[in-house]
Scaffold this motif. Structure first.
Motif, PDB file in Angstrom:
ATOM      1  N   SER A  68       0.828  -1.210   0.000  1.00 37.18           N
ATOM      2  CA  SER A  68       0.000   0.000   0.000  1.00 37.18           C
ATOM      3  C   SER A  68       0.857   1.252   0.000  1.00 37.18           C
ATOM      4  CB  SER A  68      -0.902   0.035   1.227  1.00 37.18           C
ATOM      5  OG  SER A  68      -1.606  -1.156   1.333  1.00 37.18           O
ATOM      6  N   GLN A  86      -7.494   0.551  -9.723  1.00 37.94           N
ATOM      7  CA  GLN A  86      -6.459  -0.112 -10.507  1.00 37.94           C
ATOM      8  C   GLN A  86      -5.268  -0.443  -9.605  1.00 37.94           C
ATOM      9  OE1 GLN A  86      -6.471  -0.334 -14.372  1.00 37.94           O
ATOM     10  NE2 GLN A  86      -5.242  -1.981 -13.522  1.00 37.94           N
ATOM     11  N   ARG A  87      -4.939   0.493  -8.712  1.00 36.46           N
ATOM     12  CA  ARG A  87      -3.795   0.268  -7.830  1.00 36.46           C
ATOM     13  C   ARG A  87      -4.079  -0.845  -6.820  1.00 36.46           C
ATOM     14  NH1 ARG A  87      -2.590   5.795  -5.429  1.00 36.46           N
ATOM     15  NH2 ARG A  87      -3.979   6.807  -6.922  1.00 36.46           N
ATOM     16  N   GLN A 141      -7.395   4.539  -8.277  1.00 40.08           N
ATOM     17  CA  GLN A 141      -7.154   3.868  -6.997  1.00 40.08           C
ATOM     18  C   GLN A 141      -7.540   2.392  -7.072  1.00 40.08           C
ATOM     19  OE1 GLN A 141      -9.495   6.589  -4.697  1.00 40.08           O
ATOM     20  NE2 GLN A 141      -7.714   7.808  -4.065  1.00 40.08           N
ATOM     21  N   LEU A 177       2.125   1.861  -3.423  1.00 39.93           N
ATOM     22  CA  LEU A 177       1.049   2.251  -4.339  1.00 39.93           C
ATOM     23  C   LEU A 177       0.304   3.503  -3.863  1.00 39.93           C
ATOM     24  CD1 LEU A 177      -0.304  -1.349  -4.901  1.00 39.93           C
ATOM     25  CD2 LEU A 177       0.808   0.062  -6.627  1.00 39.93           C
ATOM     26  N   MET A 187       3.397   3.614 -12.152  1.00 36.00           N
ATOM     27  CA  MET A 187       3.503   2.495 -11.228  1.00 36.00           C
ATOM     28  C   MET A 187       4.421   1.406 -11.774  1.00 36.00           C
ATOM     29  SD  MET A 187       2.190   2.929  -8.404  1.00 36.00           S
ATOM     30  CE  MET A 187       1.415   4.412  -7.786  1.00 36.00           C
ATOM     31  N   GLU A 199      -0.992   6.854 -14.805  1.00 34.17           N
ATOM     32  CA  GLU A 199      -0.873   6.129 -13.545  1.00 34.17           C
ATOM     33  C   GLU A 199      -0.206   4.759 -13.726  1.00 34.17           C
ATOM     34  OE1 GLU A 199      -2.818   5.424  -9.513  1.00 34.17           O
ATOM     35  OE2 GLU A 199      -3.149   7.159 -10.759  1.00 34.17           O
TER      36      GLU A 199
END
Ligand code: ADP
Ligand code: ADP
Length: 228
Positions: A121, A143-144, A141, A124, A182, A178
């Motif tokens: 967490s 997707q994360r 969010q 991300l 990531m 995003e």
């Protein structure tokens, strides 16, 4: 993180024209590879063979040099990140991320699960949202959270199948940024299927162009773009 090697990969459904026809591709550790091409060219079929949801008719697939043709999806340790994120609406973000660890019954103590979920967490930037439910999160969010699940499992690679195709243009742009951010941050090997030119040109290290099951071109976005 892992390399994925595809050697002469063929998929035939019945006795028709092969859906995937003699595909050769070496995906390097940490690389972001895009599979692009028109509808029906074999993108999903290839991705599903990589993850193990579809049998390979002929050819060899290796992960870090080991043949995996006959391994079940759960033994390949690759994480498919689905279009709809496949999150559980009644579970918190924490429990959604912890889910794969809870499935491996008895393998992890509660302290271990807690640590793994919190570490993922933090990476991300979801630490503020652990007690929320997916319904209260933005698309990015969510997707994360889906990526978080793959991270706690220590998956060797992410596989995306047109993750943004149901979104409106504005959100698609945000999510593209995003995912790119990531992926760079995690350095995890990624295979990403799309038929969207912008995604193909902006996201990947290499773009693989499929047509009628044949890998017609493999090039960097710049090389593709600068072609006459
Ligand atoms: P894409 O993802 O590029 O749209 P697909 O991999 O879904 O392409 O499909 C490639 C080809 O294989 C298409 O001609 C499709 O109709 C065919 N195909 C895909 N899945 C199946 C299946 N389960 N049974 C028979 N034919 C299939
Ligand atoms: P995509 O958007 O990935 O191209 P499709 O809508 O073409 O997906 O296919 C959805 C599902 O239907 C997939 O599981 C695919 O394997 C299956 N499918 C696609 N084409 C055929 C076909 N000709 N015969 C049987 N199943 C198919």
């Amino acid at each position: 993180m892992s390399s994925i090697e595809l050697k002469h990969i063929v998929k035939k459904y019945g006795d028709g024209f092969p859906a995937v026809n003699d595909v050769n591709l070496d995906i390097k550790d940490g690389e972001f590879v895009i599979l692009v091409g028109p509808s029906g060219c074999g993108k999903s079929t290839l991705l599903r063979m990589i993850v193990g949801l579809e049998d390979i008719t002929s050819g060899e697939m290796e992960i870090d040099g080991k043949r995996v043709n006959d391994l079940a999806p759960r033994d390949r340790n690759l994480a498919m990140v689905f279009q709809n994120y496949a999150l559980y609406p009644h579970l918190t973000v924490f429990e959604n991320i912890a889910f794969p660890l809870r499935l491996q019954k008895g393998k992890h103590s509660n302290e271990e699960i807690d640590k793994k979920v919190r570490d993922a967490s933090a990476m991300l930037e979801l630490d503020e949202h652990l007690e929320r439910k997916p319904g209260n999160l933005s698309g990015g969010q969510r997707q994360r959270v889906a990526m978080g699940r793959a991270i706690v499992r220590e998956a060797d690679a992410f596989l995306f199948d047109e993750p943004l195709s149901n979104l409106d243009a504005k959100l698609r742009g945000q999510m593209r940024t995003e995912i790119a951010r990531m992926q760079r941050r995690l350095g995890i090997t990624t295979v990403y299927v799309t038929h969207d030119q912008t995604e193909a040109m902006t996201l990947g290290d290499r773009v693989c162009v499929l047509k009628r099951g044949i890998l017609q071109q493999v090039a960097s976005p710049r090389e593709l773009y600068e072609q006459p």
